[in-house]
Write a protein that holds these residues in place. Structure first.
Motif, PDB file in Angstrom:
ATOM      1  N   PHE B  45     -34.204  13.205-103.612  1.00 23.40           N
ATOM      2  CA  PHE B  45     -33.873  12.266-102.541  1.00 23.40           C
ATOM      3  C   PHE B  45     -32.494  11.656-102.802  1.00 23.40           C
ATOM      4  O   PHE B  45     -31.542  11.939-102.117  1.00 23.40           O
ATOM      5  N   CYS B  46     -32.391  10.827-103.863  1.00 24.91           N
ATOM      6  CA  CYS B  46     -31.082  10.195-104.113  1.00 24.91           C
ATOM      7  C   CYS B  46     -30.144  11.151-104.840  1.00 24.91           C
ATOM      8  O   CYS B  46     -28.928  11.057-104.694  1.00 24.91           O
ATOM      9  N   GLY B  47     -30.701  12.036-105.642  1.00 26.64           N
ATOM     10  CA  GLY B  47     -29.886  13.039-106.320  1.00 26.64           C
ATOM     11  C   GLY B  47     -29.025  12.514-107.459  1.00 26.64           C
ATOM     12  O   GLY B  47     -28.272  13.272-108.064  1.00 26.64           O
ATOM     13  N   ILE B  48     -29.096  11.214-107.755  1.00 34.87           N
ATOM     14  CA  ILE B  48     -28.227  10.663-108.795  1.00 34.87           C
ATOM     15  C   ILE B  48     -28.985   9.784-109.802  1.00 34.87           C
ATOM     16  O   ILE B  48     -28.399   8.918-110.443  1.00 34.87           O
ATOM     17  N   VAL B  50     -31.488   7.526-109.352  1.00 35.34           N
ATOM     18  CA  VAL B  50     -31.889   6.171-108.970  1.00 35.34           C
ATOM     19  C   VAL B  50     -33.347   6.106-108.505  1.00 35.34           C
ATOM     20  O   VAL B  50     -34.073   5.171-108.845  1.00 35.34           O
ATOM     21  N   CYS B  51     -33.800   7.099-107.744  1.00 40.04           N
ATOM     22  CA  CYS B  51     -35.052   6.938-106.983  1.00 40.04           C
ATOM     23  C   CYS B  51     -36.301   7.464-107.678  1.00 40.04           C
ATOM     24  O   CYS B  51     -37.402   7.082-107.301  1.00 40.04           O
ATOM     25  N   PHE B  52     -36.176   8.343-108.630  1.00 43.05           N
ATOM     26  CA  PHE B  52     -37.313   8.909-109.373  1.00 43.05           C
ATOM     27  C   PHE B  52     -38.258   9.744-108.505  1.00 43.05           C
ATOM     28  O   PHE B  52     -39.375  10.031-108.898  1.00 43.05           O
ATOM     29  N   ASP B  53     -37.839  10.113-107.293  1.00 41.05           N
ATOM     30  CA  ASP B  53     -38.659  11.002-106.473  1.00 41.05           C
ATOM     31  C   ASP B  53     -38.791  12.378-107.126  1.00 41.05           C
ATOM     32  O   ASP B  53     -39.790  13.050-106.954  1.00 41.05           O
ATOM     33  N   ARG B  65     -36.246  13.464-114.811  1.00 38.49           N
ATOM     34  CA  ARG B  65     -35.579  13.441-113.513  1.00 38.49           C
ATOM     35  C   ARG B  65     -34.830  14.760-113.312  1.00 38.49           C
ATOM     36  O   ARG B  65     -33.851  15.031-113.993  1.00 38.49           O
ATOM     37  N   CYS B  67     -32.880  15.691-111.121  1.00 40.19           N
ATOM     38  CA  CYS B  67     -31.487  15.585-110.668  1.00 40.19           C
ATOM     39  C   CYS B  67     -30.532  15.349-111.823  1.00 40.19           C
ATOM     40  O   CYS B  67     -29.331  15.547-111.675  1.00 40.19           O
ATOM     41  N   LEU B  68     -31.041  14.902-112.976  1.00 43.00           N
ATOM     42  CA  LEU B  68     -30.169  14.563-114.101  1.00 43.00           C
ATOM     43  C   LEU B  68     -30.187  15.604-115.210  1.00 43.00           C
ATOM     44  O   LEU B  68     -29.185  15.804-115.895  1.00 43.00           O
TER      45      LEU B  68
END
Lengths: 486, 107
Positions: B45-48, B50-53, B65, B67-68
């Protein structure tokens, strides 16, 4: 025992990079802590430098500014004046009796670990923690294929991955334009940019245009790119619903009036990617942890209150960049430089006459421009009317708008703090980072009043700024015991 | 050289420098966990960070995560078919406690 630095800078985006190199060049002993593996922050996010390609800089603004800062950082590191800790996220900041700050950090990219290697001690702090996309919930926004505008951009710039083939970019603000044109350049078909507000009004805004002339050129460049890629730019238009079963299939867009109330024909557009952004939310965890004063900015976000030298209300804590008010990379860089120069002077380093004065004047112009932008691209006051009972507000704890209304109507949760306790928005993994702004807005709206800083604060405060393992917390206790024994 | 990973047994390639989440999206995989209550699919979702989706199990370690985490050769992604938050009580408890999530931190 680790050395005590003159200053620890948190964040290696535009503000933090500028602050770190200025401070080091002024002769200070600097620690620079950053969550990413390489400097640049969100604004200058780029592909892993070990596998760089020449086109990685395409679509970047101010790239030479970045490479200049990066070069100076390299020089200061090899001179031993900057200790750079990439891939570390600060989760806790404390202050001892002597006034020294301790930052506890955890690995943000690799495996979680419980060690004290990432502990940083410093006499002063410059917090340059940046921000991330501000979100407003809308029916269907939890479907796979819906991303933040910044996330879509990060995938493209940081990973060379196109998040979808048929995209709709929606929300408000100038940031929607680089996202849309970036997608188009990478080969996606951008079906629409839905901008909730009027026009590219800041071009005609006398305050804005006079303050920062270069911005008008930038806007004209984007207008040309939008035209070249034939991207429809629909003003006073919002996405009222995102449709799909297990992933995005289409969006419904509607014309809205000045307050954001649907007022025109509804149109359905097929899409597999929706990029949403409503401005930016500053990251305030560390400043709030230290008890810094905050205020509500023109754009409605909570920001750290600073004086004309970037000093917060907490002695020895400077803040620069988006955390003091969203204003973009140029302003952030200037604030980062000013914070370092002001700090160096306060620590008795000689100052170059005139430098701080010129920076302060530029920052004043930048702030006026930012305020004009915030007024042009405001969050529509009637945005909660897009919500339905079942619309998720908190994605982590799966709290719907109906849950919030019931907590308000039946349980008497009249302020965000109580709402959070009773309905649990902002209590999950992200700790309210995504839904905090919206929850505060909903709470205010249910009580028929404007959002205040007091509404925003409980949703911006977190006991820890990043999730850590129990091992890391246990290690904290051990170090505390050791101190007590001494 | 392209990394080779697997997602629930299926091959997922990644270019060196990409994140796990980026490689999954590039492979057309948009979601890799389901929510605890409604069982809804979640991915980036946030891709950076932040959101932990985008939480995912990587080589048996839950709640990373996507994204990370940088993609690496041989990574096994998303092993547990169900939402691992619900299944792996120990991992969930340790993180929840450390976030102060259940304590009502604002009280």
């Amino acid at each position: 025992m680790a050395r005590t630095h003159d200053v620890a800078v948190v964040g290696a985006g535009p503000a933090g990079l500028a602050a770190a190199v200025e401070a080091a060049e002024a002769g200070l002993d600097v620690a620079l802590v950053d969550g990413a593996a390489q400097p640049g922050g969100q604004y200058w996010r780029h592909y892993d430098e070990r596998h760089a390609r020449p086109d990685d800089r395409d679509g970047h603004h101010g790239w030479p500014v970045f490479t200049g800062l990066r070069e100076r950082l390299r020089a200061e590191r090899s001179a031993g004046r900057v200790r750079y800790l990439p891939g570390r996220q600060v989760y806790l900041v404390t202050r001892d009796e002597a006034g020294a700050f301790t930052l506890r950090t955890t690995a943000s990219l690799g495996e979680p670990e419980a060690d004290a290697a990432g502990e940083v001690t410093a006499r002063t702090l410059i917090l340059c923690t940046g921000g991330y996309d501000r979100q407003l919930p809308v029916p269907g926004w939890d479907l796979p294929g819906v991303m933040t505008a910044g996330g879509v951009q990060a995938l493209l710039k940081g990973h060379r991955v196109l998040a979808g083939r048929r995209a709709v970019v929606a929300g408000t603000g100038p940031f929607l334009l680089p996202v849309a044109t970036g997608l188009a350049r990478a080969g996606a078909s951008v079906e629409a940019v839905a901008e909730a507000n009027g026009t590219l009004g800041w071009l005609r805004d006398p305050v804005g245009a006079a303050s920062v002339p270069g911005k008008a050129v930038e806007a004209a460049q984007y207008a040309a790119l939008m035209a070249r890629h034939r991207i429809p730019y629909r003003t006073r238009t919002v996405v009222t619903r995102i449709l799909g079963q297990d992933r995005v299939e289409a969006v419904r867009i509607s014309r809205v009036d000045r307050d954001g109330r649907p007022a025109g024909p509804v149109k359905e557009i097929a899409a597999d990617l929706v990029a949403l952004g409503w401005g930016f939310t500053p990251s305030l965890e560390l400043a709030l942890m230290l008890g810094a004063d905050t205020r509500k900015d023109v754009d409605g976000s909570l920001v750290v209150a600073v004086d004309g030298f970037q000093r917060s209300s907490v002695e020895g804590v400077y803040v620069a960049g988006e955390a003091t008010g969203v204003g973009g990379a140029v302003l952030a860089t200037q604030e980062g430089r000013l914070s370092a120069l002001a700090l160096a002077r306060s620590l008795g380093r000689p100052a170059v006459p005139g430098r701080m004065g010129r920076l302060r004047a530029a920052i004043g112009r930048g702030r006026r421009f930012a305020a004009a932008m915030h007024r042009t691209y405001a969050v529509p006051s009637a945005w909660t009317e897009w919500l339905e009972e079942r619309t998720l507000v908190c994605r982590c704890e799966e709290v719907s708008y109906g849950d919030l209304r019931r907590a308000h109507d039946d349980l008497g949760a009249h302020d965000p703090r109580t709402l959070k306790m009773l309905a649990r928005p902002g209590m999950g993994w992200c700790q309210g980072r995504v839904c905090g702004f919206a929850t505060a807005g909903i709470a205010a709206c249910l009580n028929r009043r404007e959002t205040t800083a007091e509404d925003l604060r409980p949703l911006s405060t977190r006991s820890l700024a990043a999730p850590v393992t129990l091992g890391e917390l246990a290690a904290l206790d051990r170090s505390r015991d050791a101190q007590d024994d001494q | 050289m392209t990394h080779r990973m697997t997602f629930r047994g299926a091959a997922v390639p990644a270019e060196p420098g990409q994140s796990v989440g980026a490689a999954l999206v590039a492979a057309g995989i948009l979601d890799w966990r389901t929510t605890r209550r409604a069982g809804r699919p979640r991915g980036l979702f946030c891709g950076i960070g932040v959101c932990f989706d985008c939480l995912i199990t990587i080589d048996g370690v839950p709640d990373r995560r996507a994204c990370l985490v940088p993609a690496a050769d041989g990574m096994r992604l998303g092993d547990s078919p169900q939402d691992h938050l619900a299944e792996d009580g120990s991992a969930r408890d340790s993180r929840d406690a450390s976030q102060g999530g259940g304590r009502g931190e604002d009280a």
